[in-house]
Design a protein around this motif. Structure first.
Motif, short mmCIF file in Angstrom:
data_model
loop_
_atom_site.label_atom_id
_atom_site.label_comp_id
_atom_site.label_asym_id
_atom_site.label_seq_id
_atom_site.Cartn_x
_atom_site.Cartn_y
_atom_site.Cartn_z
N MET A 1 -0.90 0.15 -5.75
CA MET A 1 -2.14 0.13 -4.43
C MET A 1 -3.64 -0.11 -5.33
SD MET A 1 -0.48 2.11 -1.55
CE MET A 1 0.03 3.21 -2.70
N LYS B 1 -3.97 -6.97 -7.62
CA LYS B 1 -3.49 -7.81 -7.50
C LYS B 1 -3.87 -8.97 -6.95
CE LYS B 1 -0.61 -5.08 -5.87
NZ LYS B 1 -0.45 -4.33 -5.08
N ASP C 1 1.19 -8.87 1.41
CA ASP C 1 1.04 -8.16 3.48
C ASP C 1 -0.11 -9.50 3.69
OD1 ASP C 1 1.47 -5.86 1.20
OD2 ASP C 1 -0.31 -5.39 0.93
N ILE D 1 -1.68 -3.50 8.68
CA ILE D 1 -0.29 -2.71 8.09
C ILE D 1 -0.65 -1.30 8.43
CG2 ILE D 1 0.28 -2.08 5.53
CD1 ILE D 1 0.34 -4.74 5.75
N PHE E 1 2.86 -0.11 10.08
CA PHE E 1 3.75 0.99 9.92
C PHE E 1 3.67 1.60 11.21
CE2 PHE E 1 4.22 1.71 5.34
CZ PHE E 1 4.27 0.47 4.76
N PHE F 1 9.07 -3.02 7.72
CA PHE F 1 7.62 -3.49 6.86
C PHE F 1 8.80 -3.87 5.25
CE2 PHE F 1 4.59 -3.40 3.20
CZ PHE F 1 3.80 -4.24 3.36
N ARG F 2 9.24 -3.24 4.99
CA ARG F 2 9.81 -3.48 3.71
C ARG F 2 11.25 -4.19 3.95
NH1 ARG F 2 6.28 -1.61 0.88
NH2 ARG F 2 6.05 0.75 1.07
N GLU G 1 8.99 -7.83 3.81
CA GLU G 1 8.82 -8.13 2.13
C GLU G 1 10.17 -8.64 1.76
OE1 GLU G 1 6.18 -5.16 -0.16
OE2 GLU G 1 7.39 -3.73 0.59
N THR H 1 1.42 -9.12 -4.95
CA THR H 1 2.96 -8.28 -3.64
C THR H 1 2.00 -7.46 -3.53
OG1 THR H 1 3.61 -7.11 -5.90
CG2 THR H 1 4.94 -9.19 -5.30
N GLY H 2 2.62 -6.31 -2.73
CA GLY H 2 2.02 -4.99 -2.37
C GLY H 2 3.57 -4.39 -2.93
N GLY H 3 2.12 -3.08 -2.96
CA GLY H 3 2.56 -2.39 -4.04
C GLY H 3 4.32 -1.36 -4.34
N GLY H 4 4.94 -1.62 -2.79
CA GLY H 4 6.38 -1.40 -2.55
C GLY H 4 7.13 -2.10 -2.75
N ARG I 1 -4.36 1.63 3.76
CA ARG I 1 -3.06 1.99 3.13
C ARG I 1 -2.14 3.19 3.61
NH1 ARG I 1 -6.55 -0.11 -1.38
NH2 ARG I 1 -5.32 -1.91 -2.09
N PRO I 2 -1.58 3.05 5.26
CA PRO I 2 -0.64 4.03 5.55
C PRO I 2 0.05 5.15 4.65
CG PRO I 2 0.93 1.80 6.07
CD PRO I 2 -1.14 2.06 4.48
N LEU I 3 0.86 5.22 2.82
CA LEU I 3 0.77 5.65 2.53
C LEU I 3 0.36 6.99 2.10
CD1 LEU I 3 3.71 4.04 0.37
CD2 LEU I 3 4.19 4.59 2.48
N ARG J 1 7.20 5.11 -9.11
CA ARG J 1 7.07 3.24 -9.36
C ARG J 1 6.26 2.90 -10.18
NH1 ARG J 1 3.83 1.95 -3.81
NH2 ARG J 1 5.64 2.74 -2.62
C1 S3P Z 1 2.14 -0.94 -0.33
C2 S3P Z 1 0.75 -0.94 -1.35
C3 S3P Z 1 -0.56 -1.96 0.54
C4 S3P Z 1 1.16 -2.30 1.52
C5 S3P Z 1 1.31 -0.93 1.77
C6 S3P Z 1 2.63 -0.66 1.51
C7 S3P Z 1 3.24 0.42 -1.23
O1 S3P Z 1 -0.05 -3.13 -0.65
O2 S3P Z 1 1.98 -3.30 1.29
O3 S3P Z 1 0.23 -0.71 2.13
O4 S3P Z 1 3.70 0.53 -1.09
O5 S3P Z 1 2.58 0.45 -2.57
P1 S3P Z 1 -1.27 -3.33 -1.75
O6 S3P Z 1 0.15 -2.58 -2.88
O7 S3P Z 1 -1.85 -4.45 -2.45
O8 S3P Z 1 -2.10 -2.01 -0.98
#
Ligand code: S3P
Length: 184
Positions: free
Chosen positions: A16, A20, A39, A50, A54, A62-63, A66, A83-86, A123-125, A142
């Motif tokens: 995050m 990107k 996202d 987002i 969550f 959500f996963r 993706e 892509t999302g960070g996860g 960013r919920p995490l 990660r």
């Molecule tokens: C996440 C990153 C977010 C988004 C979600 C979960 C993660 O995207 O997919 O909040 O798990 O790292 P960004 O990387 O665009 O912030």
């Protein structure tokens, strides 16, 4: 600077706040590719933010979105995909990303990531008592996964989005050349 014709799409992965989306848009503009942000595709499908997805549907839903989205991108052409960070958490996604196009990992120092992500709450995490240490532990988990998923690594900490876009294009050209030489 354009991408070699053999590059069908370009995939950006990273933590995050690694830039990107902004960098992806810039690369798409330069190469005349379309830009896709995983996202935003998921946000649009649910008509929710987002954090709402969550909170209401849970992180596993959500996963899964993706993952399904990556499957749908199988035949994509001329896309720059942020892509999302996860996304790298699922092993099958790490393999799948590579089949879509060269995978570029945008890295940044923890300090820089913190600087960038502490400005907003989407960013919920990171909605924890100590988001700084959450970032640190998520990075530890990660970084090996990004490394495993990526073909090319670009360090972004001190660079503007334009400079990162330029370096990504250069690095991908070198990667394509070396890969083809290796095939001879
Ligand atoms: C996440 C990153 C977010 C988004 C979600 C979960 C993660 O995207 O997919 O909040 O798990 O790292 P960004 O990387 O665009 O912030």
């Amino acid at each position: 600077m354009h991408l070699p014709a053999s590059v069908r799409n370009l995939v950006l992965v990273g933590f995050m706040g690694s830039g990107k989306s902004s960098v992806g848009r810039e690369i798409a503009r330069r190469c005349d590719f379309r830009f896709l942000d995983t996202d935003s595709v998921i946000r649009q499908k649910y008509g929710k933010s987002i954090p709402e997805i969550f909170a209401i549907h849970g992180e596993p839903a959500f996963r899964e979105e993706e993952h399904q989205l990556l499957l749908r991108l199988r035949g994509a052409r001329h896309l720059v995909i942020a892509t999302g960070g996860g996304i790298v958490l699922q092993p099958q996604n790490r393999l799948r990303l590579r089949s879509i196009g060269p995978v570029v990992w945008l890295t940044a120092d923890e300090e820089v990531i913190w600087e960038r992500v502490s400005r907003n709450r989407n960013r919920p995490l990171l909605q924890t008592v100590d988001p700084r240490s959450t970032i640190r532990s998520l990075m530890q988990i990660r970084y090996p996964l990004y490394r495993e998923a990526a073909d090319v690594v670009v360090e972004t900490s001190t660079l503007t989005h334009q400079e990162v876009a330029h370096r990504v294009l250069l690095a991908v050209r070198v990667w394509v050349t070396e890969r083809h030489e290796g095939e001879d």
